[in-house]
Design an enzyme around this catalytic site. Sequence first.
Site, PDB file in Angstrom:
ATOM      1  N   HIS A 247     -27.260  94.217 -67.938  1.00  0.00           N
ATOM      2  CA  HIS A 247     -26.161  93.266 -68.047  1.00  0.00           C
ATOM      3  C   HIS A 247     -25.589  93.284 -69.459  1.00  0.00           C
ATOM      4  O   HIS A 247     -26.334  93.316 -70.442  1.00  0.00           O
ATOM      5  CB  HIS A 247     -26.682  91.864 -67.706  1.00  0.00           C
ATOM      6  CG  HIS A 247     -25.642  90.793 -67.713  1.00  0.00           C
ATOM      7  ND1 HIS A 247     -24.448  90.896 -67.032  1.00  0.00           N
ATOM      8  CD2 HIS A 247     -25.617  89.562 -68.326  1.00  0.00           C
ATOM      9  CE1 HIS A 247     -23.741  89.798 -67.214  1.00  0.00           C
ATOM     10  NE2 HIS A 247     -24.419  88.981 -67.994  1.00  0.00           N
ATOM     11  N   ASP A 264     -20.824  85.052 -71.899  1.00  0.00           N
ATOM     12  CA  ASP A 264     -21.521  85.722 -70.808  1.00  0.00           C
ATOM     13  C   ASP A 264     -20.834  85.435 -69.478  1.00  0.00           C
ATOM     14  O   ASP A 264     -20.695  84.275 -69.076  1.00  0.00           O
ATOM     15  CB  ASP A 264     -22.972  85.222 -70.761  1.00  0.00           C
ATOM     16  CG  ASP A 264     -23.830  85.958 -69.752  1.00  0.00           C
ATOM     17  OD1 ASP A 264     -23.272  86.708 -68.930  1.00  0.00           O
ATOM     18  OD2 ASP A 264     -25.047  85.784 -69.779  1.00  0.00           O
ATOM     19  N   CYS A 315     -19.314  93.108 -65.727  1.00  0.00           N
ATOM     20  CA  CYS A 315     -19.774  92.470 -66.965  1.00  0.00           C
ATOM     21  C   CYS A 315     -19.326  93.226 -68.219  1.00  0.00           C
ATOM     22  O   CYS A 315     -18.995  92.620 -69.239  1.00  0.00           O
ATOM     23  CB  CYS A 315     -21.292  92.307 -66.964  1.00  0.00           C
ATOM     24  SG  CYS A 315     -22.221  93.838 -66.766  1.00  0.00           S
TER      25      CYS A 315
END
Length: 360
Positions: A247, A264, A315
Amino acid sequence: MLQELHEIKRQQGFTSNIESLESLLGYEEKLRKRGITPSQSWSDLRATERLPVRARRRSHGEERIDGHGFVSFEFLKRALEKAKSTLAAPPAPPLLSRHERLREEARKKDEAIDRFIRPPLPKVLPPEIEDEVDAVLHKRGVISKIAREQVCDKDISRLRPCQWLNDEIINFYGAMILSRSEAFRQKPALNGAMKTKILDVHYFSSFFWTKLLSEGYERARLSKWTKKFDIFEKDMILIPVNHDNMHWTGAAINFREKRIESYDSMNVTRKLVFLKLRQYLDSEHRNKKGKPFDFTDWIDYDPEDTPQQENGYDCGVFTCQFLESLSRGEQGFKFSQRDMAYLRRRMIWEIAHAKFLSWQ
């Protein structure tokens, strides 16, 4: 079961297609198995445009995430139960205090003004640029170079839909951010005109976080990373964070605002990011200044309105856009999940030409 969950999510603000939800669930399950725990509230999802649903085939007992693994029956079952309980929960109590009502009214006015001043991003690039993007995707070999970074055709293909970004793309984009900041510092304004708002930033490559986490400041010899400049004279330090090769998130040391920042798109817990960057800041200050860093008035900052992804693969794009926006002094992000297809195409052009398109 997945269809039922998707319908509930749509009521709660999730408007991406069912395959995006499928992908997001598989991604979240993988993160949890690695101890990377998303704390995202499913009832607080950002609005995105809905995409058409494609036919899918599944094996018994699991839901398939095409190209991104599987979500287990048990994980899907728990997600559905959680969604049902959230849907059945009573609404949050209204704001009662006069002060809070005034703040909420002011926030809504600010948002309305912001939407007027900063219209949404387009859905597609201009036709001539779209043609250039298609041409780039058909090239082979090295596509572009900047400073010490380069990308080849295999790297640039990561910006096609539904692909995770690799270190090469992340670091190339970072090198562009750094190059623009350095050029801006050296270029005087013409005829007394004010310059575009570009901060004095430094961008650490993705390997900075890996070394800081695995080896620490001394063993990784991170003091050598800053031999030619003083981080404490910068407006901001930008850091892409790779969580266990699973991630991407963005982090920043914001000297102007006295904040350690974390952005995030899956809302993963940030405690480790804040801890390690505070340790780095103190170690660097001791090494370069000969005394501990003064953290008076410094805060850990993770804004609740950070745009959230609605699939298991965007992401890296979110991270690049977080850091690029910060480098321009943006106080908020003007993109969301609905802009990812456009931003992937835009990034292909920008990386191929090693320069940014205007956000105006």
